[in-house]
Every structure is written in C-alpha cells, then in structure tokens.
Design a protein around this motif. Structure first.
Motif, short mmCIF file in Angstrom:
data_model
loop_
_atom_site.label_atom_id
_atom_site.label_comp_id
_atom_site.label_asym_id
_atom_site.label_seq_id
_atom_site.Cartn_x
_atom_site.Cartn_y
_atom_site.Cartn_z
N SER A 5 0.85 -1.18 0.00
CA SER A 5 0.00 0.00 0.00
C SER A 5 0.89 1.23 0.00
O SER A 5 1.95 1.26 0.63
CB SER A 5 -0.90 0.00 1.23
OG SER A 5 -0.12 0.08 2.39
N LEU A 6 0.46 2.22 -0.70
CA LEU A 6 1.22 3.47 -0.75
C LEU A 6 0.92 4.27 0.51
O LEU A 6 -0.22 4.46 0.88
CB LEU A 6 0.83 4.29 -1.98
CG LEU A 6 1.30 3.73 -3.33
CD1 LEU A 6 0.76 4.59 -4.45
CD2 LEU A 6 2.80 3.68 -3.39
N THR A 7 1.95 4.70 1.14
CA THR A 7 1.81 5.55 2.33
C THR A 7 2.29 6.94 1.97
O THR A 7 3.11 7.11 1.08
CB THR A 7 2.64 5.00 3.50
OG1 THR A 7 4.01 4.95 3.11
CG2 THR A 7 2.17 3.62 3.91
N PRO A 8 1.77 7.93 2.66
CA PRO A 8 2.25 9.28 2.38
C PRO A 8 3.74 9.40 2.67
O PRO A 8 4.27 8.72 3.55
CB PRO A 8 1.45 10.17 3.33
CG PRO A 8 0.47 9.30 4.00
CD PRO A 8 0.75 7.88 3.67
N ALA A 9 4.38 10.24 1.91
CA ALA A 9 5.82 10.42 2.06
C ALA A 9 6.13 10.99 3.44
O ALA A 9 5.50 11.92 3.90
CB ALA A 9 6.34 11.36 0.99
N SER A 10 7.11 10.39 4.09
CA SER A 10 7.55 10.85 5.38
C SER A 10 9.03 11.20 5.27
O SER A 10 9.85 10.33 5.00
CB SER A 10 7.34 9.78 6.45
OG SER A 10 7.99 10.14 7.63
N LEU A 11 9.33 12.45 5.47
CA LEU A 11 10.72 12.88 5.36
C LEU A 11 11.58 12.31 6.47
O LEU A 11 12.74 11.96 6.25
CB LEU A 11 10.78 14.41 5.36
CG LEU A 11 10.15 15.08 4.14
CD1 LEU A 11 10.14 16.59 4.31
CD2 LEU A 11 10.89 14.70 2.89
#
Length: 185
Positions: A5-11
């Motif tokens: 699943s694609l997760t939001p980008a976390s820096l």
C-alpha cells in the motif's frame, strides 16, 4: 502494484532509512571505536564531575558555590556558542543544502520540508551539547541526593533546573540547599 500500500511520504522516515543504510555500509571496527570513545567520554565526564564535587564539597558551602559558578559560566558559554553556531548552521542547512531543491520539487508541503530542515539544524547544533550536559546534570543530582522528578509537582527535581518560580536561583544552588528527598521550595 505488488500488494504494497502506498503511504504518504515521510521525510523523517526517508532520513532514518538513509541513516540505516549509512550505518550498514560503515566499517564495523570504525563504529566500535566511535562507540567506545563515546562511552569513554561519558565515563570521564561523570568521573571527573564526581571527583570535582567531592573535592569542592570538602570546603562546605564555599566549594559547592564555586562549582555552581563554574557550572553557570560553562552553561552560559555553551549556550552562546550554540546560538552563534546555530545561525551559520541554519543558513547552511536551510538554504545551501544539496537536497533542498529536490525536496521542494516533490509533492510535499513546503512547511514539511522546512520543518525537516529546522530539525536537522537542531541535530547539527544542539544535540551534542545536550548529550554533554545531561550526564553532568544527573551527576550533580546524584551527588546531592536529589531524586529525579518534575519541579513543583513531583517528588524531586532536576538539580540545576529547580527553584521557586520566578526566583532566579543560580544553577546548582537549589540542589545543594535541599537535602535528599526534600521538594523544591
């Protein structure tokens, strides 16, 4: 897609992954030497602080007040050094970093990119002084018999951060004025 699943980008996750890869590729003997030097530095700081407190404690209140003054001068010097180095580090981290243009072109809010850069500035300028000060504070607290707690509301106090609210007590003096287990006055 392969079931991920694609997760939001976390820096922060991106930076943690990069750190993990850097540590995996690092030389094991080199890491062992760095960890050994860190432990030796920590032991040396605690041992020398304890010895200085023991020596100065033999002179009564005068000796502990001398240690408090030296501690105050050291903390003021360290804080001003962190402040001045943070200015140049902030300029370098925020505006001269190589990855800033790349991060700003990604589908991320600009505030998240700059929040990461401010966090990197904190890591570059203030984390090492924090790790150098904490063992000293805990050593002073252990020497004076102060229990670890929250000032005002807890059973004990941090030795150098304690005192009546707004009273402006000097660093360390509150720890020496109290005995073991006595609350902040």
């Amino acid at each position: 897609m392969t079931g991920q699943s694609l997760t939001p980008a976390s820096l922060l996750h991106l930076k943690a992954t990069a750190l993990g890869h850097a540590l995996q590729g690092a030389s094991r003997p080199g890491l062992l030497v760095l960890v050994s030097l860190g432990i030796l530095l920590l032991w040396g700081e605690v041992y020398s602080s304890w010895r200085a407190l023991t020596f100065l404690g033999r002179f009564g209140d005068i000796g502990t007040n001398v240690f408090a003054r030296v501690l105050e001068i050291g903390l003021i010097t360290l804080c001003s050094g962190v402040t001045f180095s943070a200015t140049t580090a902030a300029i370098q981290t925020l505006y001269l970093s190589d990855d800033l243009n790349f991060l700003l072109t990604q589908p991320l809010p600009t505030w998240r990119v700059f929040a990461l850069k401010v966090f990197e500035t904190f890591l570059n300028t203030a984390l090492v002084p924090v790790f150098l000060i904490l063992p000293l504070i805990f050593t002073v607290g252990a020497f004076s018999g102060t229990r670890l707690g929250i000032c005002g509301d807890g059973p004990g106090c941090f030795p150098d951060l304690c005192g009546p609210r707004g009273a402006g007590r000097s660093a360390g003096r509150a720890a020496y004025a109290r005995g073991p287990g006595r609350p902040c006055a």
